[in-house]
Design a protein around this motif. Structure first.
Motif, PDB file in Angstrom:
ATOM      1  N   ILE A  15      -0.024 -86.970 -13.521  1.00  0.00           N
ATOM      2  CA  ILE A  15      -0.727 -87.917 -13.160  1.00  0.00           C
ATOM      3  C   ILE A  15      -2.091 -87.676 -14.235  1.00  0.00           C
ATOM      4  O   ILE A  15      -2.820 -86.885 -13.957  1.00  0.00           O
ATOM      5  CB  ILE A  15      -1.632 -88.085 -11.711  1.00  0.00           C
ATOM      6  N   ILE A  16      -2.013 -88.692 -15.359  1.00  0.00           N
ATOM      7  CA  ILE A  16      -3.171 -88.656 -16.042  1.00  0.00           C
ATOM      8  C   ILE A  16      -4.269 -89.631 -16.085  1.00  0.00           C
ATOM      9  O   ILE A  16      -4.413 -90.727 -15.508  1.00  0.00           O
ATOM     10  CB  ILE A  16      -2.713 -88.963 -17.627  1.00  0.00           C
ATOM     11  N   SER A  61      -3.920 -79.618 -13.383  1.00  0.00           N
ATOM     12  CA  SER A  61      -3.610 -81.017 -13.715  1.00  0.00           C
ATOM     13  C   SER A  61      -3.171 -81.555 -12.397  1.00  0.00           C
ATOM     14  O   SER A  61      -2.797 -80.914 -11.376  1.00  0.00           O
ATOM     15  CB  SER A  61      -2.004 -80.838 -14.387  1.00  0.00           C
ATOM     16  N   TYR A  62      -3.052 -82.891 -12.245  1.00  0.00           N
ATOM     17  CA  TYR A  62      -2.523 -83.733 -11.165  1.00  0.00           C
ATOM     18  C   TYR A  62      -1.299 -84.114 -11.134  1.00  0.00           C
ATOM     19  O   TYR A  62      -0.818 -84.462 -12.190  1.00  0.00           O
ATOM     20  CB  TYR A  62      -3.308 -84.671 -10.785  1.00  0.00           C
ATOM     21  N   VAL A  63      -0.425 -83.704  -9.987  1.00  0.00           N
ATOM     22  CA  VAL A  63       1.105 -83.838 -10.123  1.00  0.00           C
ATOM     23  C   VAL A  63       1.557 -84.438  -8.951  1.00  0.00           C
ATOM     24  O   VAL A  63       1.196 -84.309  -7.775  1.00  0.00           O
ATOM     25  CB  VAL A  63       1.675 -82.459 -10.087  1.00  0.00           C
ATOM     26  N   ASP A  73       0.002 -81.720 -24.366  1.00  0.00           N
ATOM     27  CA  ASP A  73      -0.207 -83.231 -23.855  1.00  0.00           C
ATOM     28  C   ASP A  73       0.972 -83.512 -22.914  1.00  0.00           C
ATOM     29  O   ASP A  73       1.935 -84.113 -23.132  1.00  0.00           O
ATOM     30  CB  ASP A  73       0.146 -84.076 -25.204  1.00  0.00           C
ATOM     31  N   PRO A  74       0.447 -83.388 -21.730  1.00  0.00           N
ATOM     32  CA  PRO A  74       1.270 -83.493 -20.543  1.00  0.00           C
ATOM     33  C   PRO A  74       1.609 -84.998 -20.178  1.00  0.00           C
ATOM     34  O   PRO A  74       2.255 -85.192 -19.027  1.00  0.00           O
ATOM     35  CB  PRO A  74       0.554 -82.827 -19.617  1.00  0.00           C
ATOM     36  N   ALA A  75       1.192 -86.215 -20.817  1.00  0.00           N
ATOM     37  CA  ALA A  75       1.249 -87.397 -20.582  1.00  0.00           C
ATOM     38  C   ALA A  75       2.820 -87.657 -20.429  1.00  0.00           C
ATOM     39  O   ALA A  75       3.484 -87.645 -21.410  1.00  0.00           O
ATOM     40  CB  ALA A  75       0.581 -88.381 -21.556  1.00  0.00           C
ATOM     41  N   GLY A  76       3.104 -88.344 -19.429  1.00  0.00           N
ATOM     42  CA  GLY A  76       4.605 -88.791 -19.289  1.00  0.00           C
ATOM     43  C   GLY A  76       5.388 -87.639 -18.812  1.00  0.00           C
ATOM     44  O   GLY A  76       6.661 -87.710 -18.529  1.00  0.00           O
ATOM     45  N   PHE A  77       4.867 -86.428 -18.634  1.00  0.00           N
ATOM     46  CA  PHE A  77       5.792 -85.322 -18.184  1.00  0.00           C
ATOM     47  C   PHE A  77       6.254 -85.484 -16.938  1.00  0.00           C
ATOM     48  O   PHE A  77       5.716 -86.025 -15.937  1.00  0.00           O
ATOM     49  CB  PHE A  77       4.890 -84.098 -18.122  1.00  0.00           C
ATOM     50  N   LYS A  78       7.617 -85.335 -16.791  1.00  0.00           N
ATOM     51  CA  LYS A  78       8.562 -85.537 -15.368  1.00  0.00           C
ATOM     52  C   LYS A  78       9.303 -84.039 -15.376  1.00  0.00           C
ATOM     53  O   LYS A  78       9.865 -83.696 -16.469  1.00  0.00           O
ATOM     54  CB  LYS A  78       9.029 -86.511 -15.137  1.00  0.00           C
ATOM     55  N   GLU A  79       9.584 -83.645 -14.090  1.00  0.00           N
ATOM     56  CA  GLU A  79      10.695 -82.545 -14.066  1.00  0.00           C
ATOM     57  C   GLU A  79      11.315 -82.469 -12.681  1.00  0.00           C
ATOM     58  O   GLU A  79      10.726 -82.940 -11.652  1.00  0.00           O
ATOM     59  CB  GLU A  79       9.969 -81.409 -14.323  1.00  0.00           C
TER      60      GLU A  79
END
Length: 265
Positions: A178-179, A124-126, A80-86
């Motif tokens: 980006i979800i 995924s879109y980033v 669940d990559p929602a909210g993922f930042k790095e």
């Protein structure tokens, strides 16, 4: 699955290449590694006209989304990559990989706005922001890498050009997923949901039916048989949610069915 750029030690490169073949989606062609170091195209074209990737809803691909091990390290795919930042360093890859398969089975195009990440689901879109100059763009992640300490994303040649990373080789960046939610009503357009898990196959229908009943009760999921020629395939599902499908797959594999896999319906 990306090589460490600007390495001058042939032994280190050979070790890296051997490990790269362990990743799903890697090409088996030795020509992929003919170049000692990755390079930009001899006659670079302008990428000024190339816009950032346009985020849209896409089901996660069947290829490249399993947990894996490489060079002694284990990598767990983010469900669940929602909210993922790095934050970390970005590198880039170009001519050396152009035309070869990415980890999810697509063909790498160095002029596309794409990228590689070790654990984000594919695709995924980033949004990528170059913290050194403030420039930003959006890329579509469809590959694995970079496997170099401190580096968090490998940009395509086009994406790296947009962010002015080509000359420096690396840059300090922040990435943010980006979800895009599934469009309303899309699931009603398809007769079947998207995913099912194939557990086993056997010509003995009674045995498969018994196993089907046992697993259905044990995992609290629907099951069905899919006859193919003289065999009966035991399927779990169908499922509409990819994350839920992967959770069930892990449970199935833990109880002894290590060869179980996800199929698109």
């Amino acid at each position: 699955m990306k090589a460490i750029f600007h390495s001058s030690k042939q032994q280190a490169l050979a070790t890296l290449v051997a490990g790269l073949f362990l990743l799903a989606g890697c090409s088996s062609s030795s020509s992929r590694y003919d170049l000692a170091d990755d390079v930009a195209p001899k006659t670079p074209i302008s990428v000024d006209h190339i816009e950032g990737a346009q985020p849209k809803y896409e089901p996660y691909s069947l290829g490249g989304n399993k947990n894996y091990k490489l060079r002694g390290n284990s990598y767990q795919i983010i469900k669940d990559p929602a909210g993922f930042k790095e934050r970390g360093q970005a590198s880039w890859y170009g001519k050396k990989f152009h035309g070869h398969l990415t980890s999810n089975g697509e063909v790498y195009d160095m002029y596309s706005m794409s990228a590689a990440h070790k654990t984000l689901p594919l695709p995924s879109y980033v949004k990528v922001t170059n913290l050194d100059n403030g420039k930003e763009t959006i890329v579509r992640v469809n590959d694995r890498g970079p496997f170099h300490e401190g580096r968090i994303i490998d940009l395509s040649y086009a994406a790296a050009s947009k962010l002015d990373v080509i000359k420096t080789g690396t840059a300090n960046v922040e990435i943010e997923v980006i979800i895009v939610e599934r469009p309303n009503g899309e699931h009603t357009k398809n007769r079947h949901p998207e995913y099912a898990i194939q557990v086993a196959a056997s010509p003995h229908k009674d045995r498969i039916e018994t196993l089907s009943s046992e697993l259905g009760q044990k995992l609290s999921v629907d099951t069905f048989l899919s006859p193919v020629k003289s065999n009966y395939r035991l399927m779990l599902g169908p499922f509409q949610d990819y994350k839920h499908t992967q959770d069930i797959l892990e449970q199935v594999q833990k109880i002894g069915y290590s060869s179980a896999f996800v199929k698109k319906m």
